[in-house]
Design a protein around this motif. Structure first.
Motif, short mmCIF file in Angstrom:
data_model
loop_
_atom_site.label_atom_id
_atom_site.label_comp_id
_atom_site.label_asym_id
_atom_site.label_seq_id
_atom_site.Cartn_x
_atom_site.Cartn_y
_atom_site.Cartn_z
N ASP A 158 39.04 -8.24 -59.38
CA ASP A 158 38.48 -8.13 -60.53
C ASP A 158 39.76 -8.56 -61.38
O ASP A 158 39.63 -9.37 -62.54
CB ASP A 158 38.25 -6.79 -61.00
N ARG A 159 40.98 -7.99 -60.91
CA ARG A 159 42.22 -8.56 -61.82
C ARG A 159 42.77 -10.01 -62.04
O ARG A 159 42.75 -10.56 -62.89
CB ARG A 159 43.34 -7.61 -61.14
N LEU A 160 42.50 -10.67 -60.60
CA LEU A 160 42.51 -12.02 -60.46
C LEU A 160 41.46 -13.05 -61.20
O LEU A 160 42.17 -14.01 -61.78
CB LEU A 160 42.75 -12.33 -58.87
N ALA A 161 40.47 -12.55 -60.84
CA ALA A 161 39.33 -13.55 -61.41
C ALA A 161 39.18 -13.28 -63.01
O ALA A 161 38.79 -14.00 -63.79
CB ALA A 161 37.96 -13.15 -60.72
N PHE A 162 39.16 -11.91 -63.45
CA PHE A 162 39.06 -11.66 -64.89
C PHE A 162 39.89 -10.89 -65.59
O PHE A 162 39.66 -10.47 -66.91
CB PHE A 162 37.85 -10.78 -64.86
N GLY A 163 41.10 -10.48 -65.08
CA GLY A 163 41.92 -9.81 -65.96
C GLY A 163 41.84 -8.45 -66.06
O GLY A 163 42.21 -7.93 -67.04
N VAL A 164 40.84 -7.62 -65.34
CA VAL A 164 40.40 -6.46 -65.62
C VAL A 164 41.27 -5.41 -65.05
O VAL A 164 42.13 -5.34 -64.21
CB VAL A 164 39.17 -6.18 -64.69
#
Length: 408
Positions: free
Chosen positions: A389-395
């Protein structure tokens, strides 16, 4: 007290010398680890030995009575302790996390007092988790003034890691205004009941039982805001466990070498011994060590930046991105170290097919159970999703489901 890192200090202790200082104690720990578990003997003497040798203050600056070691050095030392006995290593986890928070905290009388206590050898245990039917992140343990205005702590905690061995307890509680706070109390103060009732199938001697607080008096100076004391700790809770797992992987490699050598001596021919499983274990140990080192290096960068920024107005917010990256690297390390350690232990079982010596099987069983128990903390499946989630969407890590959807 400062506990700020020394710059270009050529007298900094080497990692080899640091571990060598504790080696005699660690060797004694390793030789008795299995017997202690079989007898359910809490490691009081071992804990006291590490305490006397300054294990609890190695990260303090020299001006504060410590060794001023780096984050990678600390993780190497934790792994060395865990290789000898992972229970002992985990029992220090709350203390290690507390030291890091106080080191990087802004200057205050509260911080200085805690650096003084740590320097004199006081050890901090934890009382955070609650097993009651409560919402995650909500405490039922309370701290409020009585009729005379004396602050009183009441509640019940589970998984109180290190509490039975500690001098102080850090307790997560809710104050009279409904705010999260950290209350610190002497572990043997009236009204504190420490139970040795942890019954997990692994890590059985971390002194992580139930702690009950009944009208325990708390000094106002020993109460601090929760958020004020957790800046800069991102990634730290997990990386301590990863260092412990790396130590267990090394213990598996050490035992595998022993098994292979004993087998070779028994058959009288080295060529008759298959060392492939040992080679696989060694490769997994390297994988774990490499990931741990990478996490330690970026945590060190975050630590240096946070301390440098603390003196500036609003400076701590400027390092938020770096701290987030450090947390990301720690989670990525977890995705390597957990499977590497478990793979090493699975390979250990097949190092010498047919081995039946009780002491070896018991040790293999102990290492496997301990690794499985530690690996269950913040499961890998969750971290895989969080990293993705962090890598794909910056979550942000820890975002709730509705926040994740909104950020995407």
């Amino acid at each position: 007290m400062t506990s700020r890192p020394a710059q270009n200090d050529t007298t900094t202790v080497s990692t080899a010398d640091l571990v060598a200082r504790f080696r005699p104690t660690l060797q004694a720990l390793e030789s008795s680890a299995l017997q202690r578990e079989q007898d359910h003997e809490l490691p009081y003497s071992a804990y006291r030995a590490l305490k006397a040798e300054g294990f609890g203050k190695v990260r303090l600056g020299r001006d504060d009575g410590g060794d001023d070691i780096t984050v990678p050095q600390l993780l190497e030392l934790i792994a060395a302790v865990a290789q000898a006995d992972s229970n002992i290593a985990q029992s220090w986890r709350t203390h290690i996390l507390a030291v890091e928070r106080f080191r990087t905290a802004p200057q205050s009388a509260h911080r200085d007092e805690w650096l003084r206590r740590i320097a004199q050898g006081d050890v901090i245990g934890g009382a955070w988790t609650e097993s009651a039917d409560v919402t995650i992140g909500v405490f039922t343990t309370t701290i409020a003034p009585d009729a005379e205005g004396v602050l009183r702590l009441n509640g019940r905690k589970f998984y109180s890691t290190g509490s039975l061995l500690a001098d102080w307890l850090e307790v997560g509680a809710v104050d009279a205004d409904g705010e999260f706070v950290i209350a610190s109390i002497p572990a043997r103060r009236a009204g504190v009941e420490l139970l040795d009732d942890w019954d997990g199938f692994g890590q059985q001697l971390t002194s992580s039982g139930t702690t009950i607080f009944t009208d325990v008096e708390v000094a106002p100076a020993d109460v601090a805001g929760f958020s004020d004391n957790h800046e800069g700790s991102r990634g730290w809770q997990q990386v301590v466990l990863l260092a412990i797992l790396t130590g267990i992987a090394r213990a598996a490699e050490h035992l595998a070498v022993t098994l292979v050598r004993e087998r070779a001596a028994a058959v009288g021919d080295v060529e008759e011994v298959d060392t492939a499983a040992l080679g696989s274990i060694s490769a997994e140990v390297l994988r774990a060590e490499t990931a741990l080192r990478a996490a330690g290096e970026i945590l060190q960068r975050g630590d240096d930046a946070l301390i440098a920024a603390t003196a500036e107005e609003g400076g701590r917010e400027s390092v938020a991105s770096l701290l987030g990256e450090a947390e990301l690297q720690t989670f990525r390390a977890q995705l390597n170290i957990v499977p590497a350690t478990l793979s090493a232990l699975n390979s250990l079982i097949g190092v010498v097919p047919g081995v039946r010596e009780t002491r070896h099987w018991a040790r293999i069983d102990q290492l496997w159970r301990n690794a499985r128990t530690i690996s269950s903390h913040n499961p890998v499946a969750f971290k895989q999703r969080m990293v993705g989630d962090r890598l794909a969407f910056g979550v942000d890590f820890g975002a709730r489901a509705e926040d994740r959807r909104r950020e995407q």
